[in-house]
Design an enzyme around this catalytic site. Structure first.
Site, PDB file in Angstrom:
ATOM      1  N   ASP A 298       0.705  -1.320  -0.076  1.00 54.56           N
ATOM      2  CA  ASP A 298      -0.191   0.010   0.100  1.00 54.56           C
ATOM      3  C   ASP A 298       0.969   1.301   0.013  1.00 54.56           C
ATOM      4  O   ASP A 298       1.872   1.383   0.524  1.00 54.56           O
ATOM      5  CB  ASP A 298      -0.773  -0.019   1.379  1.00 54.56           C
ATOM      6  CG  ASP A 298      -1.932   1.097   1.339  1.00 54.56           C
ATOM      7  OD1 ASP A 298      -2.592   1.275   0.403  1.00 54.56           O
ATOM      8  OD2 ASP A 298      -1.427   2.154   2.225  1.00 54.56           O
ATOM      9  N   GLU A 332       1.579  -0.191  -4.776  1.00 54.63           N
ATOM     10  CA  GLU A 332       0.479   0.670  -5.018  1.00 54.63           C
ATOM     11  C   GLU A 332       1.291   1.985  -5.488  1.00 54.63           C
ATOM     12  O   GLU A 332       1.784   2.632  -4.488  1.00 54.63           O
ATOM     13  CB  GLU A 332      -0.613   0.881  -4.183  1.00 54.63           C
ATOM     14  CG  GLU A 332      -1.493   1.978  -4.578  1.00 54.63           C
ATOM     15  CD  GLU A 332      -2.338   2.606  -3.367  1.00 54.63           C
ATOM     16  OE1 GLU A 332      -3.436   2.911  -3.556  1.00 54.63           O
ATOM     17  OE2 GLU A 332      -1.887   2.609  -2.295  1.00 54.63           O
TER      18      GLU A 332
END
Length: 443
Positions: A298, A332
């Site tokens: 993330d 990401e």
């Protein structure tokens, strides 16, 4: 194992349900040898998938929505899905043709946070307090082991979603009683002065490299941990404000993209050697204990490249030592520009990134905003990735996600008066492109 051609992959996905019995028996012996580019990923937000154990809906005793976060009537709170539910539905996910599960973060979260009247819950999993255990809303480590073992027995892989950039919003600043602080940059608030360039000297001799001289964390603001939360985080070192940037909210531009708090979430000082060492140990242990098959990272773009340059090789080595030769790591990077995505592979040394450029291009094509040449332009950029087209084949492709919405939503937004048949045709086209183009389809 040779790479699957796009058409072969689509045929496998389409016939998976009828062949389920045979494939489940044949696949387990070889799943470890499958290359990342040969997977079909199914992304699961466990809380929104299947409630396999109603006794953990509140994550413990029922203490009210604004404490335990459970309220299935409200979009921003826990709805009751859990790891047992994911395990129960493995027939379904494998029947869709999925060969790998990507789970949103399953770690212990701060259940509810936000200013009064604007609270919401951590059903998504990204407000982590304890990186070493499973959130009780989702189950236990035993439940997670059961899921991983059951998936592996079928020849399916399990990818964990991890966070390094930030933790839950625990640390507060004395100068900002409302909890929101404007970003304060390094030039005006250097690490060697208290509260600005005219402040008293602190951290004598710290030059950004000798972290042994970094003793005080009040260079920009005066951070503190509220009473009763001194041990809120695990591992224990995460409770010390010295391991955070403490510069206020990021504007997501310039240096603040790396050093600012992500919408008040505590931004970890990932340049610090103790932080690097700590996260390598934390996430290496999940590989050791459960034999997982990969990590989705993330907010990867908001962490300094040097961290990833140390972290990625450490995780690949840990996985190899555990007998996992094809451990997949993808970050990401929320940007539709191919050059920006490629930079994080080239500079950060991430093996792959989520292909946001592909997502934007497919959306533009199927909504009619552009012609197919938009996709051709994206694919022409494959050569700029470190490793070229071989790396591009490992990029997870997708049509929508938990942050932006689904492809049907985008089509409806572009064509509010569209009929059902045309809507279905456009969405079907988008899925056909994803399942037959290069990359790793992510459902």
């Amino acid at each position: 194992m040779s790479a699957l051609t796009p058409w072969r992959r689509m045929l496998l996905a389409m016939t998976a349900m009828s062949a389920l019995g045979e494939s489940a028996a044949a696949a387990p012996a070889s799943y470890l040898q499958r290359k990342p580019q040969d997977e079909v990923i199914y992304f699961v937000l466990p809380d929104r998938f299947e409630n396999g154990d109603a006794t953990n809906d509140h994550g413990g005793p029922a203490r009210g929505t604004l404490v335990d976060g459970f309220d299935p009537t409200r979009a921003g709170f826990y709805h009751g899905g859990d790891l047992k539910g994911v395990t129960r539905r493995l027939d379904y996910t494998q029947g869709l043709g999925a060969t790998a599960l990507w789970l949103a973060p399953i770690f212990v979260n701060r259940a509810v946070q936000g200013p009064p009247g604007q609270e919401s819950a951590a059903h998504h999993g990204y407000w982590i307090t304890d990186f070493t255990d499973v959130d009780p809303h989702l189950g236990t480590k035993a439940d997670f082991k059961a899921l991983v073992d059951a998936a592996h027995a079928r020849g399916m892989k399990v990818y964990m979603d991890i966070v390094v950039n930030h933790t839950a919003d625990v640390i507060q600043y004395k100068e900002c009683p409302d909890g929101r602080c404007a970003y304060r940059g390094v030039a005006d608030y250097p690490y060697v002065r208290h509260g600005g360039v005219d402040g008293a000297p602190i951290n004598d001799g710290f030059d950004g490299k000798d972290f042994g001289k970094l003793k005080r964390a009040d260079w920009a603001y005066t951070p503190y941990v509220p009473a009763g939360q001194e041990r809120a985080k695990a591992p224990a070192w995460l409770n010390d404000p010295i391991y955070y940037h403490n510069r206020g909210d990021s504007t997501f531009a310039g240096e603040s993209s790396l050093l600012g708090d992500f919408a008040t979430l505590d931004d970890v000082f990932t340049e610090h050697p103790r932080v690097v060492e700590g996260f390598i140990e934390v996430y290496g242990r999940w590989i050791d204990e459960f034999g997982i098959d990969g990590y989705r990272i993330d907010t990867a773009r908001h962490v300094n490249p040097e961290f990833w340059q140390a972290f990625v090789p450490a995780m690949l080595a840990r996985a190899k030592a555990r007998g996992i030769p094809n451990f997949h790591i993808f970050g990401e990077v929320f940007d539709s520009d191919v050059a920006t995505l490629a930079r994080h592979v080239k500079v950060d040394k991430l093996p792959a990134v989520l292909d946001f450029a592909f997502q934007a291009a497919v959306t533009d094509v199927v909504t009619g905003r552009t012609g197919p040449d938009r996709l051709a332009s994206v694919f022409a950029g494959d050569a700029v990735y470190e490793g070229g087209e071989a790396t591009a084949r490992q990029l997870p492709t997708f049509l929508g996600n938990h942050d932006m919405g689904r492809i049907g939503h985008f089509v409806l937004k572009a064509h509010p008066n569209i009929g059902d048949d045309e809507l279905l045709a456009r969405v079907t086209l988008a899925n056909a492109i994803m399942l037959t183009a290069r990359g790793v389809p992510t459902i």
